[in-house]
Design a protein around this motif. Structure first.
Motif, PDB file in Angstrom:
ATOM      1  N   GLN A 217     111.685  -6.762 -57.355  1.00 56.26           N
ATOM      2  CA  GLN A 217     112.597  -6.537 -57.665  1.00 56.26           C
ATOM      3  C   GLN A 217     113.131  -8.153 -58.299  1.00 56.26           C
ATOM      4  OE1 GLN A 217     114.938  -4.378 -55.883  1.00 56.26           O
ATOM      5  NE2 GLN A 217     113.441  -3.507 -55.379  1.00 56.26           N
ATOM      6  N   PRO A 218     113.930  -7.806 -59.219  1.00 57.62           N
ATOM      7  CA  PRO A 218     114.336  -9.235 -60.288  1.00 57.62           C
ATOM      8  C   PRO A 218     114.873 -10.465 -59.137  1.00 57.62           C
ATOM      9  CG  PRO A 218     115.615  -6.904 -60.548  1.00 57.62           C
ATOM     10  CD  PRO A 218     114.505  -7.126 -59.913  1.00 57.62           C
ATOM     11  N   GLY A 219     115.002 -11.292 -59.006  1.00 58.63           N
ATOM     12  CA  GLY A 219     115.780 -11.889 -58.765  1.00 58.63           C
ATOM     13  C   GLY A 219     115.247 -12.651 -56.928  1.00 58.63           C
ATOM     14  N   MET A 220     113.916 -12.047 -56.773  1.00 62.54           N
ATOM     15  CA  MET A 220     113.793 -12.324 -55.437  1.00 62.54           C
ATOM     16  C   MET A 220     113.204 -13.816 -54.742  1.00 62.54           C
ATOM     17  SD  MET A 220     112.951 -11.054 -52.645  1.00 62.54           S
ATOM     18  CE  MET A 220     113.101  -8.993 -52.470  1.00 62.54           C
ATOM     19  N   ARG A 221     114.013 -14.430 -54.279  1.00 62.90           N
ATOM     20  CA  ARG A 221     113.776 -15.441 -53.766  1.00 62.90           C
ATOM     21  C   ARG A 221     112.747 -15.091 -52.907  1.00 62.90           C
ATOM     22  NH1 ARG A 221     119.099 -17.256 -50.700  1.00 62.90           N
ATOM     23  NH2 ARG A 221     118.134 -15.858 -49.613  1.00 62.90           N
ATOM     24  N   THR A 222     111.466 -16.819 -53.369  1.00 60.16           N
ATOM     25  CA  THR A 222     110.593 -17.112 -52.393  1.00 60.16           C
ATOM     26  C   THR A 222     110.998 -18.485 -51.975  1.00 60.16           C
ATOM     27  OG1 THR A 222     110.343 -18.401 -54.264  1.00 60.16           O
ATOM     28  CG2 THR A 222     109.185 -15.834 -54.597  1.00 60.16           C
ATOM     29  N   VAL A 223     109.881 -18.769 -50.754  1.00 60.89           N
ATOM     30  CA  VAL A 223     109.990 -19.320 -49.922  1.00 60.89           C
ATOM     31  C   VAL A 223     108.934 -20.596 -50.609  1.00 60.89           C
ATOM     32  CG1 VAL A 223     111.228 -18.686 -48.295  1.00 60.89           C
ATOM     33  CG2 VAL A 223     108.506 -18.716 -48.300  1.00 60.89           C
ATOM     34  N   ALA A 224     108.804 -22.277 -50.415  1.00 63.27           N
ATOM     35  CA  ALA A 224     107.882 -22.546 -50.892  1.00 63.27           C
ATOM     36  C   ALA A 224     106.789 -22.928 -49.663  1.00 63.27           C
ATOM     37  CB  ALA A 224     108.352 -24.609 -50.789  1.00 63.27           C
ATOM     38  N   ALA A 225     105.964 -22.873 -49.998  1.00 62.88           N
ATOM     39  CA  ALA A 225     104.398 -23.382 -48.835  1.00 62.88           C
ATOM     40  C   ALA A 225     104.615 -24.427 -48.865  1.00 62.88           C
ATOM     41  CB  ALA A 225     103.240 -22.477 -49.652  1.00 62.88           C
ATOM     42  N   LYS A 226     104.449 -23.652 -46.944  1.00 68.91           N
ATOM     43  CA  LYS A 226     104.213 -25.787 -46.415  1.00 68.91           C
ATOM     44  C   LYS A 226     102.373 -26.905 -47.225  1.00 68.91           C
ATOM     45  CE  LYS A 226     107.006 -24.729 -42.672  1.00 68.91           C
ATOM     46  NZ  LYS A 226     108.336 -23.913 -43.307  1.00 68.91           N
ATOM     47  N   THR A 227     102.702 -27.655 -47.077  1.00 69.56           N
ATOM     48  CA  THR A 227     101.540 -28.518 -46.907  1.00 69.56           C
ATOM     49  C   THR A 227     101.039 -28.699 -45.625  1.00 69.56           C
ATOM     50  OG1 THR A 227     102.986 -30.703 -46.537  1.00 69.56           O
ATOM     51  CG2 THR A 227     103.046 -30.603 -48.854  1.00 69.56           C
ATOM     52  N   GLU A 228      99.679 -29.169 -45.699  1.00 71.29           N
ATOM     53  CA  GLU A 228      98.821 -29.504 -44.651  1.00 71.29           C
ATOM     54  C   GLU A 228      99.290 -30.418 -43.356  1.00 71.29           C
ATOM     55  OE1 GLU A 228      94.035 -30.468 -42.955  1.00 71.29           O
ATOM     56  OE2 GLU A 228      94.828 -30.076 -45.339  1.00 71.29           O
ATOM     57  N   ASP A 229     100.004 -31.546 -44.210  1.00 73.09           N
ATOM     58  CA  ASP A 229     100.647 -32.061 -43.030  1.00 73.09           C
ATOM     59  C   ASP A 229     102.083 -31.876 -42.473  1.00 73.09           C
ATOM     60  OD1 ASP A 229      99.080 -34.633 -44.101  1.00 73.09           O
ATOM     61  OD2 ASP A 229     100.550 -35.432 -45.752  1.00 73.09           O
ATOM     62  N   GLN A 230     102.175 -30.715 -43.217  1.00 71.40           N
ATOM     63  CA  GLN A 230     103.824 -29.861 -42.535  1.00 71.40           C
ATOM     64  C   GLN A 230     103.441 -29.403 -41.625  1.00 71.40           C
ATOM     65  OE1 GLN A 230     105.331 -28.684 -45.896  1.00 71.40           O
ATOM     66  NE2 GLN A 230     106.862 -29.887 -46.156  1.00 71.40           N
ATOM     67  N   GLN A 231     102.073 -29.052 -41.479  1.00 73.03           N
ATOM     68  CA  GLN A 231     101.748 -27.356 -40.502  1.00 73.03           C
ATOM     69  C   GLN A 231     101.409 -28.037 -39.649  1.00 73.03           C
ATOM     70  OE1 GLN A 231      99.360 -24.859 -42.561  1.00 73.03           O
ATOM     71  NE2 GLN A 231     100.074 -24.368 -44.275  1.00 73.03           N
ATOM     72  N   VAL A 232     100.856 -29.146 -39.882  1.00 69.25           N
ATOM     73  CA  VAL A 232     100.399 -29.690 -38.495  1.00 69.25           C
ATOM     74  C   VAL A 232     101.555 -30.924 -37.749  1.00 69.25           C
ATOM     75  CG1 VAL A 232      99.005 -31.901 -37.741  1.00 69.25           C
ATOM     76  CG2 VAL A 232      97.626 -31.112 -39.630  1.00 69.25           C
ATOM     77  N   MET A 233     102.263 -30.594 -38.270  1.00 67.89           N
ATOM     78  CA  MET A 233     103.631 -30.917 -37.626  1.00 67.89           C
ATOM     79  C   MET A 233     104.737 -30.192 -36.523  1.00 67.89           C
ATOM     80  SD  MET A 233     105.606 -33.650 -40.350  1.00 67.89           S
ATOM     81  CE  MET A 233     106.772 -34.405 -39.477  1.00 67.89           C
ATOM     82  N   LEU A 234     104.436 -29.248 -36.559  1.00 68.40           N
ATOM     83  CA  LEU A 234     104.224 -27.955 -36.469  1.00 68.40           C
ATOM     84  C   LEU A 234     103.798 -26.987 -34.813  1.00 68.40           C
ATOM     85  CD1 LEU A 234     105.716 -25.778 -39.429  1.00 68.40           C
ATOM     86  CD2 LEU A 234     107.349 -27.085 -38.250  1.00 68.40           C
ATOM     87  N   LYS A 235     102.584 -27.698 -35.082  1.00 67.42           N
ATOM     88  CA  LYS A 235     101.920 -27.515 -33.963  1.00 67.42           C
ATOM     89  C   LYS A 235     102.201 -28.595 -32.559  1.00 67.42           C
ATOM     90  CE  LYS A 235      97.683 -26.044 -36.028  1.00 67.42           C
ATOM     91  NZ  LYS A 235      96.261 -26.332 -36.323  1.00 67.42           N
ATOM     92  N   PRO A 236     102.409 -27.417 -31.588  1.00 65.51           N
ATOM     93  CA  PRO A 236     102.692 -27.928 -30.769  1.00 65.51           C
ATOM     94  C   PRO A 236     102.066 -28.942 -29.633  1.00 65.51           C
ATOM     95  CG  PRO A 236     102.730 -25.968 -29.975  1.00 65.51           C
ATOM     96  CD  PRO A 236     102.145 -25.770 -31.479  1.00 65.51           C
TER      97      PRO A 236
END
Length: 50
Positions: free
Chosen positions: A31-50
């Protein structure tokens, strides 16, 4: 390129099975114009873990 699930879900035509999901992802990428999302950095992923 990453696609958020909320953008793919409307494109799934049938029940939730791997083949239907793969078809919906392929359709979304085409699809033209399909929005994408940015990949999280490793530091951002670590912050998400409980």
């Amino acid at each position: 390129m990453l696609l958020h699930a909320q953008f793919i879900r409307p494109l799934v035509q049938t029940n939730k099975i791997d083949a239907a999901d793969a078809r919906a992802i392929w359709t979304a990428v085409q699809q033209p114009g399909m929005r994408t999302v940015a990949a999280k950095t490793e530091d951002q992923q670590v912050m998400l873990k409980p």
